[in-house]
Design a protein around this motif. Structure first.
Motif, mmCIF file in Angstrom:
data_model
loop_
_atom_site.group_PDB
_atom_site.id
_atom_site.type_symbol
_atom_site.label_atom_id
_atom_site.label_comp_id
_atom_site.label_asym_id
_atom_site.label_seq_id
_atom_site.Cartn_x
_atom_site.Cartn_y
_atom_site.Cartn_z
ATOM 1 N N GLU A 140 31.109 105.129 -11.685
ATOM 2 C CA GLU A 140 31.161 103.669 -11.697
ATOM 3 C C GLU A 140 30.603 103.210 -13.031
ATOM 4 N N ILE A 141 31.469 102.721 -13.898
ATOM 5 C CA ILE A 141 31.048 102.301 -15.228
ATOM 6 C C ILE A 141 30.477 100.885 -15.193
ATOM 7 N N GLY A 142 31.065 100.041 -14.367
ATOM 8 C CA GLY A 142 30.617 98.659 -14.259
ATOM 9 C C GLY A 142 31.684 97.840 -13.552
ATOM 10 N N PRO A 143 31.458 96.562 -13.360
ATOM 11 C CA PRO A 143 32.456 95.719 -12.690
ATOM 12 C C PRO A 143 33.823 95.835 -13.361
ATOM 13 N N GLY A 144 34.818 96.170 -12.572
ATOM 14 C CA GLY A 144 36.170 96.289 -13.105
ATOM 15 C C GLY A 144 36.488 97.614 -13.750
ATOM 16 N N GLY A 175 35.231 105.446 -4.892
ATOM 17 C CA GLY A 175 35.628 104.349 -5.756
ATOM 18 C C GLY A 175 35.825 103.044 -5.009
ATOM 19 N N MET A 176 36.355 103.107 -3.806
ATOM 20 C CA MET A 176 36.568 101.899 -3.011
ATOM 21 C C MET A 176 35.241 101.293 -2.570
ATOM 22 N N TYR A 177 34.237 102.130 -2.378
ATOM 23 C CA TYR A 177 32.897 101.613 -2.083
ATOM 24 C C TYR A 177 32.399 100.826 -3.297
ATOM 25 N N GLU A 178 32.522 101.421 -4.482
ATOM 26 C CA GLU A 178 32.071 100.736 -5.690
ATOM 27 C C GLU A 178 32.850 99.444 -5.924
ATOM 28 N N MET A 199 21.498 94.055 -3.871
ATOM 29 C CA MET A 199 22.584 93.614 -3.010
ATOM 30 C C MET A 199 23.964 93.883 -3.619
ATOM 31 N N GLY A 200 24.009 94.389 -4.832
ATOM 32 C CA GLY A 200 25.266 94.792 -5.444
ATOM 33 C C GLY A 200 25.330 96.287 -5.683
ATOM 34 N N LEU A 201 24.443 97.039 -5.003
ATOM 35 C CA LEU A 201 24.376 98.490 -5.178
ATOM 36 C C LEU A 201 24.571 99.200 -3.846
ATOM 37 N N SER A 202 25.025 100.444 -3.903
ATOM 38 C CA SER A 202 25.195 101.235 -2.690
ATOM 39 C C SER A 202 23.843 101.568 -2.069
ATOM 40 N N VAL A 203 23.845 101.839 -0.771
ATOM 41 C CA VAL A 203 22.618 102.063 -0.014
ATOM 42 C C VAL A 203 21.949 103.376 -0.383
ATOM 43 N N SER A 204 22.736 104.426 -0.352
ATOM 44 C CA SER A 204 22.217 105.774 -0.604
ATOM 45 C C SER A 204 23.399 106.679 -0.890
ATOM 46 N N LEU A 205 23.125 107.889 -1.356
ATOM 47 C CA LEU A 205 24.222 108.817 -1.606
ATOM 48 C C LEU A 205 24.833 109.324 -0.310
ATOM 49 N N GLY A 206 24.041 109.397 0.749
ATOM 50 C CA GLY A 206 24.598 109.783 2.043
ATOM 51 C C GLY A 206 25.608 108.763 2.534
ATOM 52 N N ILE A 207 25.284 107.481 2.406
ATOM 53 C CA ILE A 207 26.222 106.437 2.794
ATOM 54 C C ILE A 207 27.427 106.449 1.864
ATOM 55 N N HIS A 208 27.189 106.675 0.571
ATOM 56 C CA HIS A 208 28.307 106.775 -0.375
ATOM 57 C C HIS A 208 29.229 107.915 0.042
ATOM 58 N N GLU A 209 28.634 109.045 0.388
ATOM 59 C CA GLU A 209 29.435 110.197 0.796
ATOM 60 C C GLU A 209 30.184 109.915 2.094
ATOM 61 N N SER A 210 29.601 109.105 2.957
ATOM 62 C CA SER A 210 30.290 108.768 4.207
ATOM 63 C C SER A 210 31.611 108.062 3.933
ATOM 64 N N GLN A 211 31.656 107.263 2.872
ATOM 65 C CA GLN A 211 32.882 106.551 2.554
ATOM 66 C C GLN A 211 33.957 107.492 2.030
#
Length: 507
Positions: free
Chosen positions: A245-249, A276-279, A291-303
């Motif tokens: 994730e480089i940044g917005p867009g 990527g869809m999570y980001e 509030m603009g960041l993912s919760v954790s890597l486990g949650i990221h991996e869940s996606q």
């Protein structure tokens, strides 16, 4: 609470955090380039670039001004309500600030430089299947991670807990172990039932000729169809698949292709597209804030695992997608039925490579790494002994022995990237994904029909609403309970795997 009630200290905090986020994004771009297009001779200079940038970012993250602002905002945070956007952003900023200010800039720069060089050593070692090329780099990284963990760990924590907390805030190794023990037992039981089955998937189907240019076209089309926005992202190749994730867009997916193995490229793309869809689903207005960041890597991996496995390896998905794949590879799939293809992509058998492992045995790969990481940090295992211990445990857990170091302890990039404490999040992500998908099925009764018709928007919207939009409002285990109504457990995952493989293997 209206914006007129927000104190100037909050606005200034936001400015500083966004500046830090931009610096981080520069590092992400340099790291992505290093793994994709950078010429080999540029490695030394890239290490110097990343080290300097890491030092500047650390300096920005630990500025006394930010500490003063957080002190001023303490009373405001308490009055805003613990789950409010403002309180979440302040609370997370304070946690990050407290953690960052404990780490000396010199250590941060040394770690970043060593990681950049170690990754290049890892690429060379993996290519030659020779761990000795990477050994000294691993020793340096272990030394530095021990130093980092010693600084960060709280009373009653282990060195490993301190590193795990970076990726899965609030989780401890003993809690992970309490989930892994019954998961291992369930996996081994299912694996034995599969071994006892007379069903033998025709896996040679997947080892026919699948030209990589068509794999790229197919994978990109699949990622776009499930919801990844290529106006805000791209897809490239690398040695080890990742999402950056480089940044917005700007979200970069990578994968790797093998002409004579279909699964690697296609499911690698679905997996990284899930990340990527999570980001892309995060709140852009909250960029750089909790509030603009993912919760954790486990949650990221869940996606990623939800889209790769619960959608991408499901029968409904292939009811829709198989004719397209068959049309792209008529020379390899002519005469191959949907049942044969579906059974082949869901074949279960112990294998060497984690990222190509089936849904069931994958969990054993993670447990092995979790155990070795703890021993390395605790000084109970020396880097020089990793290949031997890896092979021994691998044989014990999966019943096969790696033929060389590339198949064994050199297959993952994580240790060269300094990501110790990261591996448990993969198996945690599997458990999270099972509970999330079950909740989605309950709330979207016709979900299977939608997937079979190639309609993924409703599921994506459900994930956006229940997970992505919430940013870091809750820690991972709390989020699972809010979304599903239940505590995190291995049971939904084992139930889902039991149902799926019972249908395929007839038990």
């Amino acid at each position: 609470m209206t914006t007129t009630n927000i104190p100037p200290a909050y606005d200034r905090m936001v400015e500083l955090l966004r500046e830090k986020a931009v610096l981080n994004s520069c590092g992400s771009l340099l790291g992505w380039d290093e793994q994709t297009y950078m010429p080999p001779a540029g490695g030394e200079h890239r290490a110097n670039q990343l080290a300097l940038l890491a030092g500047l970012t650390h300096e920005r993250a630990t500025t006394p001004e930010l500490g003063g602002l957080l002190g001023e905002l303490k009373e405001f945070e308490e009055s805003a309500g613990s789950e409010s956007v403002l309180a979440v952003n302040i609370r997370a900023a304070r946690r990050d600030y407290d953690r960052a200010t404990q780490l000396p800039r010199k250590l941060v720069e040394e770690m970043t430089r060593e990681i950049s060089l170690a990754q290049q050593k890892w690429v060379a070692a993996r290519k030659q299947a020779d761990f000795s090329i990477f050994q000294k780099s691993l020793e340096s990284i272990i030394r530095l991670k021990r130093e980092e963990a010693s600084i960060l760990k709280k009373e009653g924590e282990t060195l490993y807990d301190a590193l795990l907390d970076e990726y899965e805030p609030g989780m401890r190794a003993e809690q992970v172990q309490a989930l892994f023990d019954p998961l291992r037992e369930g996996v081994i039981k299912l694996l034995q039932q599969i071994k006892d089955s007379s069903v033998e998937p025709k896996t040679e189907i997947l080892k026919r000729s699948y030209p990589t240019d068509r794999q790229h076209e197919l994978g990109q089309a699949a990622a776009a169809q499930i919801g990844f926005d290529f106006e805000r992202g791209r897809l490239d190749t690398t040695a080890h698949p990742f999402c950056s994730e480089i940044g917005p867009g700007d979200c970069r997916l990578t994968t790797r292709y093998f002409e004579n193995f279909f699964n690697s490229g296609f499911f690698g793309i679905l997996h990284e597209a899930g990340h990527g869809m999570y980001e892309q689903g995060l709140n852009v207005e909250q960029y750089g804030l909790a509030m603009g960041l993912s919760v954790s890597l486990g949650i990221h991996e869940s996606q990623s695992l939800l889209w790769e496995n619960f959608v991408g390896r499901s029968r409904p998905f292939w009811n829709h997608f198989y004719p397209k794949v068959q049309g792209m590879y008529p020379e390899s799939l002519n005469g191959v039925s949907l049942d044969e293809f579906y059974t082949a992509i869901n074949d279960v058998r112990p294998s060497y490579i984690r990222v190509e492992a089936d849904e069931l045995t994958y969990n054993l790969h993670i447990m092995l790494r979790f155990e070795l990481e703890q021993k390395l940090l605790a000084g109970e295992l020396e880097a020089a002994d990793v290949p031997e211990v890896w092979n021994s445990r691998f044989t014990e857990y999966l019943g096969v022995t790696p033929e060389n170091d590339a198949q064994g302890c050199l297959q993952d990039i994580h240790w060269s990237a300094g990501l110790m404490g990261y591996f448990p999040t993969y198996a945690l992500g599997k458990m999270y994904s099972a509970q999330f998908f079950k909740a989605a099925q309950n709330e979207i009764p016709d979900l299977s029909d939608l997937i079979a018709n190639g309609e993924f928007g409703e599921l994506k919207s459900w994930l956006n609403k229940n997970i992505h939009d919430r940013g870091q409002q809750y820690q991972a285990r709390d989020l699972v309970k809010v979304v599903t109504g239940n505590e995190l457990s291995e049971k939904p995952l084992l139930e889902a795997l039991g149902t799926k493989y019972g249908e395929i293997y007839g038990f």
